[in-house]
Design a protein around this motif. Structure first.
Motif, PDB file in Angstrom:
ATOM      1  N   CYS A  10      -1.066   5.623   2.625  1.00 47.52           N
ATOM      2  CA  CYS A  10      -2.138   5.553   3.608  1.00 47.52           C
ATOM      3  C   CYS A  10      -1.847   6.574   4.701  1.00 47.52           C
ATOM      4  O   CYS A  10      -0.795   7.221   4.705  1.00 47.52           O
ATOM      5  CB  CYS A  10      -2.271   4.145   4.194  1.00 47.52           C
ATOM      6  SG  CYS A  10      -0.786   3.519   5.024  1.00 47.52           S
ATOM      7  N   VAL A  39      -0.417  -7.588   2.394  1.00 41.92           N
ATOM      8  CA  VAL A  39       0.114  -6.214   2.302  1.00 41.92           C
ATOM      9  C   VAL A  39       1.261  -6.111   3.300  1.00 41.92           C
ATOM     10  O   VAL A  39       1.061  -5.827   4.479  1.00 41.92           O
ATOM     11  CB  VAL A  39      -0.988  -5.172   2.599  1.00 41.92           C
ATOM     12  CG1 VAL A  39      -0.450  -3.755   2.386  1.00 41.92           C
ATOM     13  CG2 VAL A  39      -2.203  -5.417   1.702  1.00 41.92           C
ATOM     14  N   GLU A  46      -2.641   1.935  -4.063  1.00 41.59           N
ATOM     15  CA  GLU A  46      -2.712   2.547  -2.731  1.00 41.59           C
ATOM     16  C   GLU A  46      -4.140   2.505  -2.233  1.00 41.59           C
ATOM     17  O   GLU A  46      -5.083   2.243  -2.994  1.00 41.59           O
ATOM     18  CB  GLU A  46      -2.255   4.002  -2.797  1.00 41.59           C
ATOM     19  CG  GLU A  46      -3.174   4.884  -3.646  1.00 41.59           C
ATOM     20  CD  GLU A  46      -2.853   6.361  -3.525  1.00 41.59           C
ATOM     21  OE1 GLU A  46      -3.483   7.023  -2.656  1.00 41.59           O
ATOM     22  OE2 GLU A  46      -2.007   6.843  -4.286  1.00 41.59           O
ATOM     23  N   THR A  47      -4.291   2.805  -0.940  1.00 42.42           N
ATOM     24  CA  THR A  47      -5.643   2.960  -0.391  1.00 42.42           C
ATOM     25  C   THR A  47      -6.026   4.414  -0.161  1.00 42.42           C
ATOM     26  O   THR A  47      -7.201   4.766  -0.251  1.00 42.42           O
ATOM     27  CB  THR A  47      -5.786   2.217   0.949  1.00 42.42           C
ATOM     28  OG1 THR A  47      -4.815   2.709   1.871  1.00 42.42           O
ATOM     29  CG2 THR A  47      -5.653   0.718   0.765  1.00 42.42           C
ATOM     30  N   VAL A  79      -6.307  -2.638  -0.152  1.00 43.08           N
ATOM     31  CA  VAL A  79      -5.629  -2.351  -1.413  1.00 43.08           C
ATOM     32  C   VAL A  79      -5.712  -3.550  -2.349  1.00 43.08           C
ATOM     33  O   VAL A  79      -5.638  -3.397  -3.579  1.00 43.08           O
ATOM     34  CB  VAL A  79      -4.155  -1.935  -1.167  1.00 43.08           C
ATOM     35  CG1 VAL A  79      -3.281  -3.130  -0.806  1.00 43.08           C
ATOM     36  CG2 VAL A  79      -3.584  -1.200  -2.370  1.00 43.08           C
ATOM     37  N   PRO A 104      -5.409  -0.339   4.910  1.00 43.21           N
ATOM     38  CA  PRO A 104      -4.428  -0.886   3.956  1.00 43.21           C
ATOM     39  C   PRO A 104      -4.752  -2.270   3.410  1.00 43.21           C
ATOM     40  O   PRO A 104      -4.420  -2.569   2.257  1.00 43.21           O
ATOM     41  CB  PRO A 104      -3.129  -0.882   4.769  1.00 43.21           C
ATOM     42  CG  PRO A 104      -3.275   0.301   5.674  1.00 43.21           C
ATOM     43  CD  PRO A 104      -4.732   0.281   6.080  1.00 43.21           C
ATOM     44  N   ASP A 108       0.881  -1.173   0.000  1.00 45.40           N
ATOM     45  CA  ASP A 108       0.000   0.000   0.000  1.00 45.40           C
ATOM     46  C   ASP A 108       0.916   1.220   0.000  1.00 45.40           C
ATOM     47  O   ASP A 108       1.518   1.557   1.016  1.00 45.40           O
ATOM     48  CB  ASP A 108      -0.907  -0.003   1.231  1.00 45.40           C
ATOM     49  CG  ASP A 108      -1.862   1.184   1.262  1.00 45.40           C
ATOM     50  OD1 ASP A 108      -1.822   2.020   0.343  1.00 45.40           O
ATOM     51  OD2 ASP A 108      -2.654   1.279   2.225  1.00 45.40           O
TER      52      ASP A 108
END
Length: 261
Positions: free
Chosen positions: A10, A33, A205-206, A226, A223, A7
């Motif tokens: 965040c 992740v 990405e988130t 993602v 996260p 990720d």
């Protein structure tokens, strides 16, 4: 174990995540992740962000002044931004950029802040993390002018701008980061922009706690989610999830070599 993925953006220090950050990180790892970059958007909060990164393996941070806060925060000097690079857990500068959607009245301040972040990225070699909203022309101009003076690396975080800015960024060798917005059902035009971009310039990405992708849309993002955006992206590129995850891992390590090390 699920394929490993990162990720790339965040906000673990934001309300909704910081209160249960240990669980958030644990759920992310369970989903594959294994790395996260948590972003400090106001330098007054830097100590909190640094502590989060220090306490969790695989969590790195970037720091800068968000454009929507540029008029409210003390203007960081180039020297202050350069000093951030002394911490090995600091892997990028930003997010900085331009936001004319909510804060067009501070455009001049945002542009000066962005110029300072660009100069710091040029001096440190750390990648720049860019936020752009309703400012495509000015953003393309400032990034191009800065890069012409001295090259730097950059990711267009949570990219949701137009095709022109995407092409300008890609022509400079920059990366586009895909957030949950790209997974929304009505984001077909945005997905087409990503589909036309080279796979070796894509990150995921988130931007959590915001912009949760389906099936969590409308809820707090984190996260671990993602992977849902990456699954949509894999289909877009005609790849298996495993192959797409592997590609974005390589991209992340190319842009963020300090995190790779």
């Amino acid at each position: 174990m699920p394929p490993r993925i990162t990720d790339s953006h965040c906000h673990l220090d934001f309300p909704g995540l910081v209160e249960e950050v240990d669980g958030v990180v644990a759920r992310a790892r369970a989903a594959g992740v294994h790395r996260m970059v948590t972003i400090c958007t106001r330098l007054r909060n830097l100590d909190t962000v640094k502590d989060l990164a220090a306490r969790h393996d695989g969590v790195f941070y970037a720091a800068g002044t968000h454009p929507m806060s540029a008029a409210e925060e003390p203007m960081a000097s180039v020297e202050e931004l350069i000093a951030l690079a002394e911490d090995p857990l600091c892997v990028g500068l930003g997010e900085t950029g331009l936001d004319y959607h909510y804060t067009a009245d501070s455009a001049d301040v945002q542009q000066e802040s962005l110029r300072r972040h660009i100069e710091a990225a040029q001096e440190t070699g750390l990648p720049l993390i860019i936020h752009a909203r309703d400012a495509d022309a000015d953003m393309a101009s400032l990034l191009s002018e800065g890069h012409a003076r001295k090259p730097f690396t950059c990711v267009m975080h949570c990219f949701s701008s137009g095709e022109g800015l995407a092409r300008a960024a890609l022509d400079l060798g920059f990366y586009l980061s895909m957030s949950g917005i790209a997974a929304f059902p009505k984001s077909g035009e945005l997905r087409a922009i990503f589909a036309a971009a080279p796979l070796d310039r894509i990150l995921v990405e988130t931007d959590s706690p915001y912009l949760a992708p389906p099936p969590h849309r409308g809820k707090r993002n984190e996260p671990a989610y993602v992977v849902h955006t990456a699954q949509v992206a894999a289909e877009l590129y005609g790849l298996s999830y495993e192959d797409f995850a592997s590609a974005t891992e390589a991209n992340f390590e190319c842009l963020f070599p300090r995190a790779a090390a």
